[in-house]
Design a protein around this motif. Structure first.
Motif, PDB file in Angstrom:
ATOM      1  N   PRO A 194       0.812  -1.232   0.000  1.00  0.00           N
ATOM      2  CA  PRO A 194       0.000   0.000   0.000  1.00  0.00           C
ATOM      3  C   PRO A 194       0.842   1.277   0.000  1.00  0.00           C
ATOM      4  CG  PRO A 194      -0.932  -1.596   1.530  1.00  0.00           C
ATOM      5  CD  PRO A 194       0.395  -2.150   1.073  1.00  0.00           C
ATOM      6  N   GLN A 195       1.916   1.304   0.799  1.00  0.00           N
ATOM      7  CA  GLN A 195       2.760   2.507   0.843  1.00  0.00           C
ATOM      8  C   GLN A 195       3.509   2.713  -0.475  1.00  0.00           C
ATOM      9  OE1 GLN A 195       2.831   0.077   3.203  1.00  0.00           O
ATOM     10  NE2 GLN A 195       2.125   1.087   5.059  1.00  0.00           N
ATOM     11  N   LEU A 196       4.032   1.621  -1.043  1.00  0.00           N
ATOM     12  CA  LEU A 196       4.726   1.731  -2.326  1.00  0.00           C
ATOM     13  C   LEU A 196       3.763   2.183  -3.421  1.00  0.00           C
ATOM     14  CD1 LEU A 196       6.901  -1.515  -2.158  1.00  0.00           C
ATOM     15  CD2 LEU A 196       7.767   0.835  -2.192  1.00  0.00           C
ATOM     16  N   THR A 197       2.564   1.616  -3.404  1.00  0.00           N
ATOM     17  CA  THR A 197       1.551   1.987  -4.397  1.00  0.00           C
ATOM     18  C   THR A 197       1.232   3.470  -4.306  1.00  0.00           C
ATOM     19  OG1 THR A 197       0.588  -0.235  -4.364  1.00  0.00           O
ATOM     20  CG2 THR A 197      -0.818   1.550  -5.174  1.00  0.00           C
ATOM     21  N   GLN A 198       1.007   3.958  -3.078  1.00  0.00           N
ATOM     22  CA  GLN A 198       0.666   5.364  -2.888  1.00  0.00           C
ATOM     23  C   GLN A 198       1.807   6.271  -3.347  1.00  0.00           C
ATOM     24  OE1 GLN A 198      -2.418   6.333  -2.157  1.00  0.00           O
ATOM     25  NE2 GLN A 198      -1.701   8.400  -2.605  1.00  0.00           N
ATOM     26  N   MET A 199       3.051   5.849  -3.068  1.00  0.00           N
ATOM     27  CA  MET A 199       4.207   6.640  -3.490  1.00  0.00           C
ATOM     28  C   MET A 199       4.252   6.750  -5.019  1.00  0.00           C
ATOM     29  SD  MET A 199       8.254   5.818  -2.915  1.00  0.00           S
ATOM     30  CE  MET A 199       8.254   4.496  -4.134  1.00  0.00           C
ATOM     31  N   PHE A 200       4.010   5.612  -5.712  1.00  0.00           N
ATOM     32  CA  PHE A 200       4.033   5.634  -7.175  1.00  0.00           C
ATOM     33  C   PHE A 200       2.853   6.429  -7.739  1.00  0.00           C
ATOM     34  CE2 PHE A 200       6.580   1.531  -6.847  1.00  0.00           C
ATOM     35  CZ  PHE A 200       7.784   2.160  -7.120  1.00  0.00           C
ATOM     36  N   GLU A 249     -10.381  -0.046  -2.911  1.00  0.00           N
ATOM     37  CA  GLU A 249     -10.162  -1.271  -2.134  1.00  0.00           C
ATOM     38  C   GLU A 249     -10.059  -2.512  -3.018  1.00  0.00           C
ATOM     39  OE1 GLU A 249     -12.346  -3.759   1.441  1.00  0.00           O
ATOM     40  OE2 GLU A 249     -12.911  -1.670   1.101  1.00  0.00           O
ATOM     41  N   GLU A 250     -10.919  -2.620  -4.015  1.00  0.00           N
ATOM     42  CA  GLU A 250     -10.896  -3.791  -4.901  1.00  0.00           C
ATOM     43  C   GLU A 250      -9.588  -3.845  -5.698  1.00  0.00           C
ATOM     44  OE1 GLU A 250     -13.760  -6.027  -8.180  1.00  0.00           O
ATOM     45  OE2 GLU A 250     -13.959  -3.869  -7.887  1.00  0.00           O
ATOM     46  N   CYS A 251      -9.116  -2.690  -6.133  1.00  0.00           N
ATOM     47  CA  CYS A 251      -7.859  -2.608  -6.858  1.00  0.00           C
ATOM     48  C   CYS A 251      -6.703  -3.043  -5.950  1.00  0.00           C
ATOM     49  CB  CYS A 251      -7.642  -1.181  -7.351  1.00  0.00           C
ATOM     50  SG  CYS A 251      -6.075  -0.925  -8.200  1.00  0.00           S
ATOM     51  N   MET A 252      -6.708  -2.575  -4.703  1.00  0.00           N
ATOM     52  CA  MET A 252      -5.651  -2.938  -3.764  1.00  0.00           C
ATOM     53  C   MET A 252      -5.639  -4.447  -3.505  1.00  0.00           C
ATOM     54  SD  MET A 252      -3.017  -2.157  -2.061  1.00  0.00           S
ATOM     55  CE  MET A 252      -3.023  -0.382  -2.212  1.00  0.00           C
ATOM     56  N   LYS A 253      -6.819  -5.050  -3.398  1.00  0.00           N
ATOM     57  CA  LYS A 253      -6.889  -6.504  -3.200  1.00  0.00           C
ATOM     58  C   LYS A 253      -6.275  -7.241  -4.390  1.00  0.00           C
ATOM     59  CE  LYS A 253     -10.851  -6.883  -0.104  1.00  0.00           C
ATOM     60  NZ  LYS A 253     -12.237  -7.344   0.041  1.00  0.00           N
ATOM     61  N   ALA A 254      -6.552  -6.758  -5.593  1.00  0.00           N
ATOM     62  CA  ALA A 254      -5.981  -7.384  -6.790  1.00  0.00           C
ATOM     63  C   ALA A 254      -4.466  -7.231  -6.803  1.00  0.00           C
ATOM     64  CB  ALA A 254      -6.594  -6.772  -8.049  1.00  0.00           C
ATOM     65  N   LEU A 255      -3.976  -6.060  -6.405  1.00  0.00           N
ATOM     66  CA  LEU A 255      -2.529  -5.839  -6.342  1.00  0.00           C
ATOM     67  C   LEU A 255      -1.889  -6.756  -5.302  1.00  0.00           C
ATOM     68  CD1 LEU A 255      -2.441  -1.933  -6.522  1.00  0.00           C
ATOM     69  CD2 LEU A 255      -1.758  -3.508  -8.334  1.00  0.00           C
ATOM     70  N   GLN A 256      -2.535  -6.906  -4.157  1.00  0.00           N
ATOM     71  CA  GLN A 256      -1.983  -7.735  -3.084  1.00  0.00           C
ATOM     72  C   GLN A 256      -2.024  -9.226  -3.423  1.00  0.00           C
ATOM     73  OE1 GLN A 256      -4.423  -6.045   0.075  1.00  0.00           O
ATOM     74  NE2 GLN A 256      -2.613  -5.077   0.962  1.00  0.00           N
ATOM     75  N   ALA A 257      -2.935  -9.625  -4.282  1.00  0.00           N
ATOM     76  CA  ALA A 257      -3.049 -11.038  -4.662  1.00  0.00           C
ATOM     77  C   ALA A 257      -2.043 -11.427  -5.750  1.00  0.00           C
ATOM     78  CB  ALA A 257      -4.467 -11.336  -5.150  1.00  0.00           C
ATOM     79  N   ASN A 303       5.581   0.043 -12.916  1.00  0.00           N
ATOM     80  CA  ASN A 303       5.051   0.106 -14.282  1.00  0.00           C
ATOM     81  C   ASN A 303       3.539  -0.106 -14.318  1.00  0.00           C
ATOM     82  OD1 ASN A 303       7.640   0.547 -15.202  1.00  0.00           O
ATOM     83  ND2 ASN A 303       8.001  -1.590 -15.728  1.00  0.00           N
ATOM     84  N   VAL A 304       3.043  -1.005 -13.467  1.00  0.00           N
ATOM     85  CA  VAL A 304       1.599  -1.260 -13.403  1.00  0.00           C
ATOM     86  C   VAL A 304       0.861  -0.007 -12.942  1.00  0.00           C
ATOM     87  CG1 VAL A 304      -0.176  -2.529 -12.107  1.00  0.00           C
ATOM     88  CG2 VAL A 304       1.730  -3.763 -13.139  1.00  0.00           C
ATOM     89  N   ILE A 305       1.397   0.658 -11.925  1.00  0.00           N
ATOM     90  CA  ILE A 305       0.745   1.873 -11.408  1.00  0.00           C
ATOM     91  C   ILE A 305       0.827   2.998 -12.430  1.00  0.00           C
ATOM     92  CG2 ILE A 305       0.810   3.655  -9.609  1.00  0.00           C
ATOM     93  CD1 ILE A 305      -0.333   0.877  -8.732  1.00  0.00           C
ATOM     94  N   GLU A 306       1.950   3.152 -13.106  1.00  0.00           N
ATOM     95  CA  GLU A 306       2.062   4.197 -14.122  1.00  0.00           C
ATOM     96  C   GLU A 306       1.040   3.972 -15.227  1.00  0.00           C
ATOM     97  OE1 GLU A 306       5.318   6.425 -17.017  1.00  0.00           O
ATOM     98  OE2 GLU A 306       5.813   4.460 -16.176  1.00  0.00           O
ATOM     99  N   ARG A 307       0.913   2.734 -15.693  1.00  0.00           N
ATOM    100  CA  ARG A 307      -0.053   2.416 -16.753  1.00  0.00           C
ATOM    101  C   ARG A 307      -1.477   2.677 -16.279  1.00  0.00           C
ATOM    102  NH1 ARG A 307      -4.165  -0.762 -17.833  1.00  0.00           N
ATOM    103  NH2 ARG A 307      -4.370  -1.745 -19.848  1.00  0.00           N
ATOM    104  N   ALA A 308      -1.791   2.210 -15.057  1.00  0.00           N
ATOM    105  CA  ALA A 308      -3.141   2.382 -14.517  1.00  0.00           C
ATOM    106  C   ALA A 308      -3.493   3.856 -14.371  1.00  0.00           C
ATOM    107  CB  ALA A 308      -3.258   1.661 -13.181  1.00  0.00           C
ATOM    108  N   LEU A 309      -2.527   4.643 -13.937  1.00  0.00           N
ATOM    109  CA  LEU A 309      -2.780   6.069 -13.754  1.00  0.00           C
ATOM    110  C   LEU A 309      -3.041   6.755 -15.096  1.00  0.00           C
ATOM    111  CD1 LEU A 309      -1.474   8.280 -11.111  1.00  0.00           C
ATOM    112  CD2 LEU A 309      -1.199   9.153 -13.429  1.00  0.00           C
ATOM    113  N   LEU A 313      -6.308  -1.695 -14.223  1.00  0.00           N
ATOM    114  CA  LEU A 313      -5.123  -2.543 -14.185  1.00  0.00           C
ATOM    115  C   LEU A 313      -5.021  -3.376 -15.459  1.00  0.00           C
ATOM    116  CD1 LEU A 313      -5.331  -3.828 -10.485  1.00  0.00           C
ATOM    117  CD2 LEU A 313      -3.918  -1.960 -11.376  1.00  0.00           C
ATOM    118  N   PRO A 314      -3.826  -3.897 -15.766  1.00  0.00           N
ATOM    119  CA  PRO A 314      -3.690  -4.795 -16.928  1.00  0.00           C
ATOM    120  C   PRO A 314      -4.590  -6.024 -16.789  1.00  0.00           C
ATOM    121  CG  PRO A 314      -1.533  -4.111 -16.124  1.00  0.00           C
ATOM    122  CD  PRO A 314      -2.542  -3.624 -15.124  1.00  0.00           C
TER     123      PRO A 314
END
Length: 196
Positions: free
Chosen positions: A65-71, A88-96, A108-114, A127-128
């Motif tokens: 979560p912290q790395l994601t927020q930083m990106f 929340e649903e996006c975070m669950k997918a990232l954590q899985a 790269n995933v966060i840059e693309r999503a943004l 997300l991809p």
């Protein structure tokens, strides 16, 4: 040079003192490389003054979560977009996700999503494709196995759920499970599952 902190230029006669620190990193088990004679032990012992072990992202999902927020913050500023974070649903997918590409892959995933995000929050649909099957079912990508379950049943459940996680991509499921595609198909055949 590393040990004595001084050098002599080619053709020179005077030794030149150095004030440097050497930082070395690797994605391999260095001590194992020394044991296998893939790295010289004398070099290792000269470099190994202070060791920092940084586990891969898959072993420290609590940092996600912290790395994601930083990106998100970084790429929102860079792309001049008003995006505050992920839902929340996006975070669950990232954590899985197993993160074979480590933090670089997350970046790269966060840059693309943004870039494709249309609101103030990144959603799972941003997300991809390989992330969209993840985090569903309300279990956050985890399975519960009751005590007393046979190893065969545990293996079958793990394989079945991993194939669901990859949206039916058995090659990707085999990679996540750490087995060859042939081994996965053999196990599916043994369980009486469909090979297609």
């Amino acid at each position: 040079v590393i040990e004595e902190q001084r050098l002599r230029r080619v053709g020179g006669t005077a030794e030149i003192p150095l004030d440097v620190r050497v930082l070395a990193s690797s994605n391999r088990d260095i001590e194992q490389a020394v044991r296998e004679n893939k790295l010289r032990s004398d070099l290792f012992y000269r470099l190994n003054v202070f060791t920092i072990v940084l586990p891969p992202l898959r072993e420290r999902i609590d940092d996600l979560p912290q790395l994601t927020q930083m990106f998100v913050k970084h790429y929102a500023e860079q792309n001049k977009k008003d995006v505050a974070g992920v839902d929340e649903e996006c975070m669950k997918a990232l954590q899985a996700h197993p993160w074979p590409g480590n933090v670089r892959q997350l970046r790269n995933v966060i840059e693309r999503a943004l870039i494709v995000c249309e609101g103030r929050t990144i959603r799972k649909t941003d997300l991809p494709d390989d992330f969209r099957a993840a985090g569903g079912g309300g279990d956050g990508g985890f399975i519960k196995i009751p005590l007393g379950t046979s190893l065969d049943d545990v293996e079958k459940e793990m394989i079945t759920r991993t194939i669901e996680f990859t949206a039916g991509n058995k090659t990707r499921a085999a990679e996540i499970l750490g087995v060859s595609a042939k081994t996965l198909y053999n196990k599916l055949e043994r369980f009486g599952a469909d090979r297609t």
